[in-house]
Write a protein that holds these residues in place. Sequence first.
Motif, PDB file in Angstrom:
ATOM      1  N   TRP A   1       0.778  -1.244   0.000  1.00 11.06           N
ATOM      2  CA  TRP A   1       0.000   0.000   0.000  1.00 11.06           C
ATOM      3  C   TRP A   1       0.813   1.299   0.000  1.00 11.06           C
ATOM      4  N   SER A   2       2.150   1.241  -0.035  1.00 11.09           N
ATOM      5  CA  SER A   2       2.891   2.506   0.007  1.00 11.09           C
ATOM      6  C   SER A   2       3.042   3.120  -1.376  1.00 11.09           C
ATOM      7  N   THR A   3       2.066   3.935  -1.705  1.00 11.49           N
ATOM      8  CA  THR A   3       2.083   4.604  -3.008  1.00 11.49           C
ATOM      9  C   THR A   3       3.270   5.550  -3.125  1.00 11.49           C
ATOM     10  N   TRP A   4       3.595   6.232  -2.015  1.00 14.73           N
ATOM     11  CA  TRP A   4       4.709   7.188  -2.048  1.00 14.73           C
ATOM     12  C   TRP A   4       6.011   6.461  -2.348  1.00 14.73           C
ATOM     13  N   SER A   5       6.115   5.208  -1.916  1.00 16.32           N
ATOM     14  CA  SER A   5       7.348   4.447  -2.139  1.00 16.32           C
ATOM     15  C   SER A   5       7.425   3.915  -3.566  1.00 16.32           C
TER      16      SER A   5
ATOM     17  N   ILE B   1      17.681  11.649   1.096  1.00 16.85           N
ATOM     18  CA  ILE B   1      16.636  12.495   0.494  1.00 16.85           C
ATOM     19  C   ILE B   1      15.307  11.855   0.876  1.00 16.85           C
ATOM     20  N   TRP B   2      14.406  12.621   1.476  1.00 13.59           N
ATOM     21  CA  TRP B   2      13.276  12.017   2.174  1.00 13.59           C
ATOM     22  C   TRP B   2      11.901  12.374   1.624  1.00 13.59           C
ATOM     23  N   ASP B   3      11.816  12.746   0.387  1.00 10.89           N
ATOM     24  CA  ASP B   3      10.491  13.042  -0.182  1.00 10.89           C
ATOM     25  C   ASP B   3      10.452  12.451  -1.588  1.00 10.89           C
ATOM     26  N   SER B   4       9.326  11.825  -1.940  1.00 11.78           N
ATOM     27  CA  SER B   4       9.267  11.076  -3.200  1.00 11.78           C
ATOM     28  C   SER B   4       9.570  11.956  -4.420  1.00 11.78           C
ATOM     29  N   LEU B   5       9.011  13.168  -4.440  1.00  8.22           N
ATOM     30  CA  LEU B   5       9.237  14.023  -5.611  1.00  8.22           C
ATOM     31  C   LEU B   5      10.689  14.522  -5.638  1.00  8.22           C
TER      32      LEU B   5
ATOM     33  N   GLU C   1       7.873  -2.207   7.373  1.00  6.99           N
ATOM     34  CA  GLU C   1       6.441  -2.494   7.477  1.00  6.99           C
ATOM     35  C   GLU C   1       5.734  -1.298   8.120  1.00  6.99           C
ATOM     36  N   LEU C   2       4.749  -0.752   7.418  1.00  8.38           N
ATOM     37  CA  LEU C   2       4.018   0.398   7.966  1.00  8.38           C
ATOM     38  C   LEU C   2       2.915  -0.133   8.871  1.00  8.38           C
ATOM     39  N   ARG C   3       3.136  -0.016  10.177  1.00  9.63           N
ATOM     40  CA  ARG C   3       2.156  -0.578  11.124  1.00  9.63           C
ATOM     41  C   ARG C   3       1.179   0.490  11.575  1.00  9.63           C
ATOM     42  N   ARG C   4       1.370   1.680  11.010  1.00  6.73           N
ATOM     43  CA  ARG C   4       0.532   2.840  11.306  1.00  6.73           C
ATOM     44  C   ARG C   4       0.732   3.307  12.760  1.00  6.73           C
ATOM     45  N   GLY C   5       0.648   4.611  12.946  1.00 11.92           N
ATOM     46  CA  GLY C   5       0.747   5.192  14.285  1.00 11.92           C
ATOM     47  C   GLY C   5       2.170   5.211  14.816  1.00 11.92           C
ATOM     48  N   GLU C   6       2.267   5.209  16.150  1.00 13.81           N
ATOM     49  CA  GLU C   6       3.554   5.398  16.829  1.00 13.81           C
ATOM     50  C   GLU C   6       4.579   4.338  16.467  1.00 13.81           C
ATOM     51  N   ALA C   7       4.134   3.086  16.289  1.00 19.02           N
ATOM     52  CA  ALA C   7       5.063   1.986  16.011  1.00 19.02           C
ATOM     53  C   ALA C   7       5.839   2.273  14.727  1.00 19.02           C
ATOM     54  N   THR C   8       5.156   2.789  13.717  1.00 26.09           N
ATOM     55  CA  THR C   8       5.821   3.083  12.445  1.00 26.09           C
ATOM     56  C   THR C   8       6.840   4.200  12.621  1.00 26.09           C
ATOM     57  N   LYS C   9       6.481   5.197  13.421  1.00 24.74           N
ATOM     58  CA  LYS C   9       7.419   6.314  13.665  1.00 24.74           C
ATOM     59  C   LYS C   9       8.711   5.762  14.252  1.00 24.74           C
ATOM     60  N   VAL C  10       8.587   4.844  15.189  1.00 25.03           N
ATOM     61  CA  VAL C  10       9.776   4.247  15.826  1.00 25.03           C
ATOM     62  C   VAL C  10      10.575   3.470  14.782  1.00 25.03           C
TER      63      VAL C  10
ATOM     64  N   MET D   1      -0.480  15.369  -8.584  1.00 25.28           N
ATOM     65  CA  MET D   1      -0.684  14.110  -7.850  1.00 25.28           C
ATOM     66  C   MET D   1      -0.062  14.196  -6.465  1.00 25.28           C
ATOM     67  N   HIS D   2       1.107  14.829  -6.399  1.00 24.97           N
ATOM     68  CA  HIS D   2       1.849  14.914  -5.134  1.00 24.97           C
ATOM     69  C   HIS D   2       1.029  15.636  -4.069  1.00 24.97           C
ATOM     70  N   SER D   3       0.270  16.649  -4.512  1.00 28.54           N
ATOM     71  CA  SER D   3      -0.420  17.464  -3.506  1.00 28.54           C
ATOM     72  C   SER D   3      -1.932  17.477  -3.680  1.00 28.54           C
TER      73      SER D   3
ATOM     74  N   GLY E   1      10.632  11.046   9.253  1.00 28.39           N
ATOM     75  CA  GLY E   1       9.796  10.027   9.898  1.00 28.39           C
ATOM     76  C   GLY E   1       8.858   9.358   8.911  1.00 28.39           C
ATOM     77  N   LEU E   2       9.071   9.619   7.605  1.00 24.80           N
ATOM     78  CA  LEU E   2       8.202   9.039   6.580  1.00 24.80           C
ATOM     79  C   LEU E   2       9.047   8.281   5.551  1.00 24.80           C
ATOM     80  N   ALA E   3       8.435   7.323   4.894  1.00 29.71           N
ATOM     81  CA  ALA E   3       9.062   6.640   3.760  1.00 29.71           C
ATOM     82  C   ALA E   3       8.414   7.208   2.492  1.00 29.71           C
ATOM     83  N   PRO E   4       9.137   7.290   1.406  1.00 30.48           N
ATOM     84  CA  PRO E   4      10.465   6.751   1.130  1.00 30.48           C
ATOM     85  C   PRO E   4      11.605   7.701   1.498  1.00 30.48           C
ATOM     86  N   VAL E   5      12.802   7.104   1.547  1.00 29.71           N
ATOM     87  CA  VAL E   5      14.049   7.856   1.698  1.00 29.71           C
ATOM     88  C   VAL E   5      15.059   7.234   0.733  1.00 29.71           C
TER      89      VAL E   5
HETATM   90  N1  LIG Z   1       5.309  13.767   0.963  1.00 24.05           N
HETATM   91  C1  LIG Z   1       5.921  12.522   1.348  1.00 24.05           C
HETATM   92  C2  LIG Z   1       4.841  11.601   1.912  1.00 24.05           C
HETATM   93  C3  LIG Z   1       5.410  10.305   2.439  1.00 24.05           C
HETATM   94  C4  LIG Z   1       4.411   9.505   3.255  1.00 24.05           C
HETATM   95  O1  LIG Z   1       3.342   9.993   3.658  1.00 24.05           O
HETATM   96  N2  LIG Z   1       4.780   8.247   3.532  1.00 24.05           N
HETATM   97  C5  LIG Z   1       3.961   7.333   4.326  1.00 24.05           C
HETATM   98  C6  LIG Z   1       3.952   5.952   3.699  1.00 24.05           C
HETATM   99  S1  LIG Z   1       3.053   5.813   2.213  1.00 24.05           S
HETATM  100  C7  LIG Z   1       4.618   7.105   5.680  1.00 24.05           C
HETATM  101  O2  LIG Z   1       5.822   7.016   5.758  1.00 24.05           O
HETATM  102  N3  LIG Z   1       3.843   6.973   6.741  1.00 24.05           N
HETATM  103  C8  LIG Z   1       4.422   6.715   8.030  1.00 24.05           C
HETATM  104  C9  LIG Z   1       3.384   6.571   9.077  1.00 24.05           C
HETATM  105  O3  LIG Z   1       2.273   6.197   8.712  1.00 24.05           O
HETATM  106  O4  LIG Z   1       3.712   6.805  10.257  1.00 24.05           O
HETATM  107  C10 LIG Z   1       6.620  11.933   0.112  1.00 24.05           C
HETATM  108  O5  LIG Z   1       6.247  12.322  -0.992  1.00 24.05           O
HETATM  109  O6  LIG Z   1       7.564  11.150   0.241  1.00 24.05           O
END
Ligand SMILES: N[C@@H](CCC(=O)N[C@@H](CS)C(=O)NCC(=O)O)C(=O)O
Length: 208
Positions: free
Chosen positions: A10-14, A64-68, A34-43, A101-103, A52-56
Amino acid sequence: MELIIGTKRWSTWSLRPWLVLRKTGAAFTETEVELRRGEATKVDLAPYSPSGLAPVLNDGDLAIWDSLAICEYLAERFPEAALWPADPGARAQARAAAAQMHSGFAALRRECPMALDEAPQAMDLSPDTQEDVGKLVRLWSDMLDRYGGPFLTGSWSIADAFYTPVATRLRTYGVRLGDYGDTGAAGAYVARLLADPDFLVWEASAKG
Ligand SMILES: N[C@@H](CCC(=O)N[C@@H](CS)C(=O)NCC(=O)O)C(=O)O
């Protein structure tokens, strides 16, 4: 190079920068968190991601930490891969489509998450999501008509990577583009994105 990605199902950004990195032909390793959603994913993501987000993307000691931003970096690092169109006008429109699409398309993204492991099943879309689908059909049809296909600005570009996850959503939720004004071009474009050999590699490994 190393690409840190979220759950492939489900990670479209990745998926977007992963496709673009494949098109460069460069060797890279991927690390799936694995995106477990919520605090666990942040850790889980904290050791990898300044945001704190994927992709990197890690290239040496550069993260570099943003898909675009990752896609723009790859376009500059691999000019021979022609990840954006050469013509300035087409390039500007490809960038505008990717940025849209990004925004944008918030309702469609919220209501129809990418779910590569789920069998297609039609669902009723809210008015806001219907409006997003209509917008997609108009955008794709206009660009395919203007540049002659087979992709949005002719040859495959970063803009097409940005719309590949949407193509999976339309398939998963049984959206019939003909109901939104498509005369065939937009539907054929969706089929083309879903038949991309690199996307098929991602999909096969997402389904594991
Ligand atoms: N604007 C960011 C958005 C990245 C984003 O939202 N990634 C989601 C995964 S699809 C994420 O890492 N979520 C972490 C979480 O749910 O805590 C990008 O384009 O890379």
